[in-house]
Design a protein around this motif. Structure first.
Motif, PDB file in Angstrom:
ATOM      1  N   ALA A 122       0.670  -1.205  -0.049  1.00  0.00           N
ATOM      2  CA  ALA A 122      -0.046  -0.069  -0.033  1.00  0.00           C
ATOM      3  C   ALA A 122       0.928   1.110  -0.079  1.00  0.00           C
ATOM      4  O   ALA A 122       0.689   2.185  -0.704  1.00  0.00           O
ATOM      5  CB  ALA A 122      -0.994  -0.047   1.159  1.00  0.00           C
ATOM      6  N   HIS A 123       1.814   1.093   0.942  1.00  0.00           N
ATOM      7  CA  HIS A 123       2.937   2.390   0.602  1.00  0.00           C
ATOM      8  C   HIS A 123       3.570   2.726  -0.484  1.00  0.00           C
ATOM      9  O   HIS A 123       3.658   3.868  -1.173  1.00  0.00           O
ATOM     10  CB  HIS A 123       3.633   2.140   1.849  1.00  0.00           C
ATOM     11  N   ILE A 124       4.065   1.447  -1.229  1.00  0.00           N
ATOM     12  CA  ILE A 124       4.569   1.556  -2.420  1.00  0.00           C
ATOM     13  C   ILE A 124       3.513   2.229  -3.575  1.00  0.00           C
ATOM     14  O   ILE A 124       3.929   2.993  -4.463  1.00  0.00           O
ATOM     15  CB  ILE A 124       5.133  -0.066  -3.021  1.00  0.00           C
ATOM     16  N   ASP A 125       2.233   1.778  -3.516  1.00  0.00           N
ATOM     17  CA  ASP A 125       1.288   2.465  -4.267  1.00  0.00           C
ATOM     18  C   ASP A 125       0.941   3.771  -3.967  1.00  0.00           C
ATOM     19  O   ASP A 125      -0.040   4.348  -4.701  1.00  0.00           O
ATOM     20  CB  ASP A 125       0.013   1.466  -4.280  1.00  0.00           C
ATOM     21  N   GLY A 126       1.427   4.306  -3.004  1.00  0.00           N
ATOM     22  CA  GLY A 126       1.268   5.828  -2.837  1.00  0.00           C
ATOM     23  C   GLY A 126       0.273   5.947  -1.751  1.00  0.00           C
ATOM     24  O   GLY A 126      -0.122   7.074  -1.533  1.00  0.00           O
ATOM     25  N   ALA A 127      -0.229   5.047  -0.991  1.00  0.00           N
ATOM     26  CA  ALA A 127      -1.269   5.342   0.143  1.00  0.00           C
ATOM     27  C   ALA A 127      -0.752   5.767   1.474  1.00  0.00           C
ATOM     28  O   ALA A 127       0.281   5.521   1.705  1.00  0.00           O
ATOM     29  CB  ALA A 127      -2.039   3.772   0.242  1.00  0.00           C
ATOM     30  N   SER A 128      -1.449   6.617   1.758  1.00  0.00           N
ATOM     31  CA  SER A 128      -1.133   7.357   2.924  1.00  0.00           C
ATOM     32  C   SER A 128      -1.600   6.500   4.324  1.00  0.00           C
ATOM     33  O   SER A 128      -2.328   5.556   4.155  1.00  0.00           O
ATOM     34  CB  SER A 128      -1.678   8.861   3.313  1.00  0.00           C
ATOM     35  N   HIS A 129      -1.121   6.959   5.403  1.00  0.00           N
ATOM     36  CA  HIS A 129      -1.468   6.355   6.429  1.00  0.00           C
ATOM     37  C   HIS A 129      -3.096   6.161   6.813  1.00  0.00           C
ATOM     38  O   HIS A 129      -3.642   5.348   7.215  1.00  0.00           O
ATOM     39  CB  HIS A 129      -0.789   6.882   7.966  1.00  0.00           C
ATOM     40  N   VAL A 130      -3.675   7.498   6.650  1.00  0.00           N
ATOM     41  CA  VAL A 130      -4.741   7.716   6.643  1.00  0.00           C
ATOM     42  C   VAL A 130      -5.608   6.591   5.957  1.00  0.00           C
ATOM     43  O   VAL A 130      -6.741   6.152   6.199  1.00  0.00           O
ATOM     44  CB  VAL A 130      -5.529   9.010   6.340  1.00  0.00           C
ATOM     45  N   ARG A 131      -5.375   6.507   4.653  1.00  0.00           N
ATOM     46  CA  ARG A 131      -6.190   5.725   3.636  1.00  0.00           C
ATOM     47  C   ARG A 131      -6.009   4.177   3.906  1.00  0.00           C
ATOM     48  O   ARG A 131      -6.897   3.499   3.776  1.00  0.00           O
ATOM     49  CB  ARG A 131      -5.559   5.891   2.252  1.00  0.00           C
ATOM     50  N   ILE A 132      -4.652   4.096   4.479  1.00  0.00           N
ATOM     51  CA  ILE A 132      -4.390   2.527   4.752  1.00  0.00           C
ATOM     52  C   ILE A 132      -5.410   2.035   6.107  1.00  0.00           C
ATOM     53  O   ILE A 132      -5.818   0.997   6.102  1.00  0.00           O
ATOM     54  CB  ILE A 132      -3.091   2.243   5.077  1.00  0.00           C
ATOM     55  N   PHE A 133      -5.490   3.184   6.874  1.00  0.00           N
ATOM     56  CA  PHE A 133      -6.319   2.851   8.046  1.00  0.00           C
ATOM     57  C   PHE A 133      -7.949   2.648   7.698  1.00  0.00           C
ATOM     58  O   PHE A 133      -8.422   1.721   8.148  1.00  0.00           O
ATOM     59  CB  PHE A 133      -6.117   4.100   8.994  1.00  0.00           C
ATOM     60  N   TRP A 134      -8.402   3.405   6.783  1.00  0.00           N
ATOM     61  CA  TRP A 134      -9.781   3.275   6.680  1.00  0.00           C
ATOM     62  C   TRP A 134     -10.065   2.306   5.455  1.00  0.00           C
ATOM     63  O   TRP A 134     -11.205   1.591   5.622  1.00  0.00           O
ATOM     64  CB  TRP A 134     -10.249   4.697   6.074  1.00  0.00           C
ATOM     65  N   ASN A 135      -9.056   2.270   4.677  1.00  0.00           N
ATOM     66  CA  ASN A 135      -9.621   1.075   3.473  1.00  0.00           C
ATOM     67  C   ASN A 135      -8.805  -0.028   3.709  1.00  0.00           C
ATOM     68  O   ASN A 135      -9.365  -1.168   3.009  1.00  0.00           O
ATOM     69  CB  ASN A 135      -9.058   1.485   2.290  1.00  0.00           C
ATOM     70  N   ILE A 136      -7.884  -0.373   4.484  1.00  0.00           N
ATOM     71  CA  ILE A 136      -7.451  -1.696   4.710  1.00  0.00           C
ATOM     72  C   ILE A 136      -7.429  -2.207   6.179  1.00  0.00           C
ATOM     73  O   ILE A 136      -7.824  -3.309   6.365  1.00  0.00           O
ATOM     74  CB  ILE A 136      -5.746  -1.738   4.315  1.00  0.00           C
ATOM     75  N   ILE A 137      -6.976  -1.423   6.978  1.00  0.00           N
ATOM     76  CA  ILE A 137      -6.984  -1.934   8.448  1.00  0.00           C
ATOM     77  C   ILE A 137      -8.603  -2.225   8.976  1.00  0.00           C
ATOM     78  O   ILE A 137      -8.704  -3.268   9.517  1.00  0.00           O
ATOM     79  CB  ILE A 137      -6.248  -0.846   9.348  1.00  0.00           C
ATOM     80  N   LEU A 138      -9.136  -1.388   9.059  1.00  0.00           N
ATOM     81  CA  LEU A 138     -10.623  -1.246   9.443  1.00  0.00           C
ATOM     82  C   LEU A 138     -11.523  -2.401   9.041  1.00  0.00           C
ATOM     83  O   LEU A 138     -12.092  -3.213   9.587  1.00  0.00           O
ATOM     84  CB  LEU A 138     -11.388   0.035   9.450  1.00  0.00           C
ATOM     85  N   PRO A 139     -11.647  -2.544   7.495  1.00  0.00           N
ATOM     86  CA  PRO A 139     -12.387  -3.689   7.005  1.00  0.00           C
ATOM     87  C   PRO A 139     -11.762  -5.084   7.432  1.00  0.00           C
ATOM     88  O   PRO A 139     -12.425  -6.073   7.567  1.00  0.00           O
ATOM     89  CB  PRO A 139     -12.016  -3.610   5.512  1.00  0.00           C
ATOM     90  N   LEU A 140     -10.355  -5.110   7.625  1.00  0.00           N
ATOM     91  CA  LEU A 140      -9.973  -6.499   8.060  1.00  0.00           C
ATOM     92  C   LEU A 140      -9.993  -6.874   9.471  1.00  0.00           C
ATOM     93  O   LEU A 140      -9.459  -7.749  10.033  1.00  0.00           O
ATOM     94  CB  LEU A 140      -8.106  -6.747   7.597  1.00  0.00           C
ATOM     95  N   SER A 141     -10.362  -5.599  10.169  1.00  0.00           N
ATOM     96  CA  SER A 141     -10.343  -5.810  11.760  1.00  0.00           C
ATOM     97  C   SER A 141     -11.815  -5.963  12.462  1.00  0.00           C
ATOM     98  O   SER A 141     -11.915  -5.453  13.454  1.00  0.00           O
ATOM     99  CB  SER A 141      -9.610  -4.642  12.334  1.00  0.00           C
ATOM    100  N   VAL A 142     -12.614  -6.337  11.465  1.00  0.00           N
ATOM    101  CA  VAL A 142     -14.181  -6.444  11.924  1.00  0.00           C
ATOM    102  C   VAL A 142     -14.288  -7.198  13.002  1.00  0.00           C
ATOM    103  O   VAL A 142     -14.771  -7.078  14.217  1.00  0.00           O
ATOM    104  CB  VAL A 142     -14.851  -6.571  10.775  1.00  0.00           C
ATOM    105  N   PRO A 143     -13.690  -8.687  13.148  1.00  0.00           N
ATOM    106  CA  PRO A 143     -13.798  -9.417  14.589  1.00  0.00           C
ATOM    107  C   PRO A 143     -13.239  -8.630  15.792  1.00  0.00           C
ATOM    108  O   PRO A 143     -13.988  -8.667  16.836  1.00  0.00           O
ATOM    109  CB  PRO A 143     -13.025 -10.632  14.269  1.00  0.00           C
ATOM    110  N   ALA A 144     -12.190  -8.202  15.717  1.00  0.00           N
ATOM    111  CA  ALA A 144     -11.650  -7.516  16.962  1.00  0.00           C
ATOM    112  C   ALA A 144     -12.399  -6.304  17.186  1.00  0.00           C
ATOM    113  O   ALA A 144     -12.580  -6.080  18.348  1.00  0.00           O
ATOM    114  CB  ALA A 144     -10.130  -6.937  16.583  1.00  0.00           C
ATOM    115  N   LEU A 145     -12.963  -5.577  16.386  1.00  0.00           N
ATOM    116  CA  LEU A 145     -13.832  -4.332  16.629  1.00  0.00           C
ATOM    117  C   LEU A 145     -15.136  -4.907  16.994  1.00  0.00           C
ATOM    118  O   LEU A 145     -15.519  -4.138  18.194  1.00  0.00           O
ATOM    119  CB  LEU A 145     -14.228  -3.446  15.324  1.00  0.00           C
ATOM    120  N   ALA A 146     -15.740  -5.698  16.685  1.00  0.00           N
ATOM    121  CA  ALA A 146     -16.888  -6.314  17.008  1.00  0.00           C
ATOM    122  C   ALA A 146     -16.723  -6.901  18.874  1.00  0.00           C
ATOM    123  O   ALA A 146     -17.732  -6.518  19.423  1.00  0.00           O
ATOM    124  CB  ALA A 146     -17.395  -7.419  16.103  1.00  0.00           C
TER     125      ALA A 146
END
Length: 308
Positions: free
Chosen positions: A203-227
């Motif tokens: 994601a960093h190589i593709d130019g994604a910022s920390h904000v975009r990584i957090f909202w578009n990658i981290i949160l969707p993959l973290s649904v079990p922990a968040l729930a």
């Protein structure tokens, strides 16, 4: 002849050991099945014993006062059945109970969302961002879980009084957020750190910022922990009495159900059936939340426990 005898001994030796190996494997399988069966039976027995008080409370909430005072709740399961909804009508008609249910929702929903949102952002910073003293700061946040919240209530109450927040919803929102953040950060940081590092690097190589990584990658993959964290936080906020009593006790208009039920104990101390109905109403929404999100519960509890 000697060579032939030696070959016969060599070829016959494994055949003599095979029955022993089969019996040994059979014994291991039998022992494993018996042990797993005992564990399953023990878990079922504990679950049933744990559910008996809740089921008894539910049955008692539908029984008339005359039967509650003279017989046990289990006798209500035997015909002829004598159930009534008058207990629930008395509770609903009690002063401020309907408003208290709405107050509990107003307190519990933001009191659950705020720690999740702030905790997730902070946990991402500790898991995937580099800054000085990161590990030491995280260790200090984890250590805050050991400190009892009771020792902070007096200074926080003084601060709220000075700012004019005492008796307002914002007071309990901020309190539950502050007291719930250490556990939120600890749980989510472990889960975020266990995610594949190659995914973040790509994601960093593709130019994604920390904000975009957090909202578009981290949160969707973290649904079990968040729930899982949402279940813990919601249960804690919904069932809380101490924080609500201190910060909202002076404003009955904003009092949640826990305060109203505590007052019902004094008002209807001899009317056990009213208290059972009130208690079961207060349990209904947390049970719905838990069972609707239970598929994520175990996965969230194990968040970050296994790397890879």
């Amino acid at each position: 002849m000697s060579t032939t005898n030696t070959e016969q001994v060599v070829t016959s030796a494994p055949k003599l050991k095979e029955p022993k190996q089969e019996r040994s494997n059979l014994g291991h399988l039998l022992a494993r099945s018996v042990s797993s069966g005992l564990v399953a039976a023990l878990v079922v027995a504990i679950g049933l014993l744990w559910s008996v008080p809740t089921f008894g409370l539910f049955v008692s909430s539908f029984r008339p006062p005359s039967l509650i005072n003279t017989t046990g709740w289990w006798t209500g399961l035997v015909p002829p059945w004598q159930f009534t909804i008058q207990n629930y009508m008395d509770v609903i008609q009690a002063q401020g109970f309907g408003r208290a249910f709405l107050n509990s929702i107003i307190i519990a929903v933001p009191g659950t969302i705020f720690p999740l949102l702030v905790g997730a952002i902070t946990a991402y910073a500790f898991a995937w961002m580099k800054f000085p003293l990161r590990n030491w700061i995280f260790l200090g946040i984890v250590a805050l879980q050991i400190i009892p919240l009771q020792i902070a209530l007096v200074p926080v109450l003084g601060l709220y009084t000075m700012l004019g927040l005492n008796g307002q919803y914002a007071a309990v929102w901020l309190a539950h957020t502050a007291f719930g953040l250490p556990f939120s950060i600890y749980l989510l940081r472990n889960f975020f750190a266990a995610l594949p590092s190659d995914l973040m690097e790509s994601a960093h190589i593709d130019g994604a910022s920390h904000v975009r990584i957090f909202w578009n990658i981290i949160l969707p993959l973290s649904v079990p922990a968040l729930a899982s964290l949402a279940i813990f936080q919601f249960m804690w906020v919904w069932n809380d009495l101490l924080i609500s009593l201190i910060f909202l006790g002076g404003n009955p208009q904003n009092a949640p159900m826990t305060l109203i039920i505590a007052n019902l104990v004094n008002t209807y101390g001899n009317n056990y059936q009213v208290l059972t109905a009130a208690a079961f109403i207060s349990m209904a929404l947390p049970l719905v939340v838990f069972f609707s999100m239970q598929r994520y519960f175990v996965r969230g509890i194990l968040a970050g426990s296994v790397k890879g």
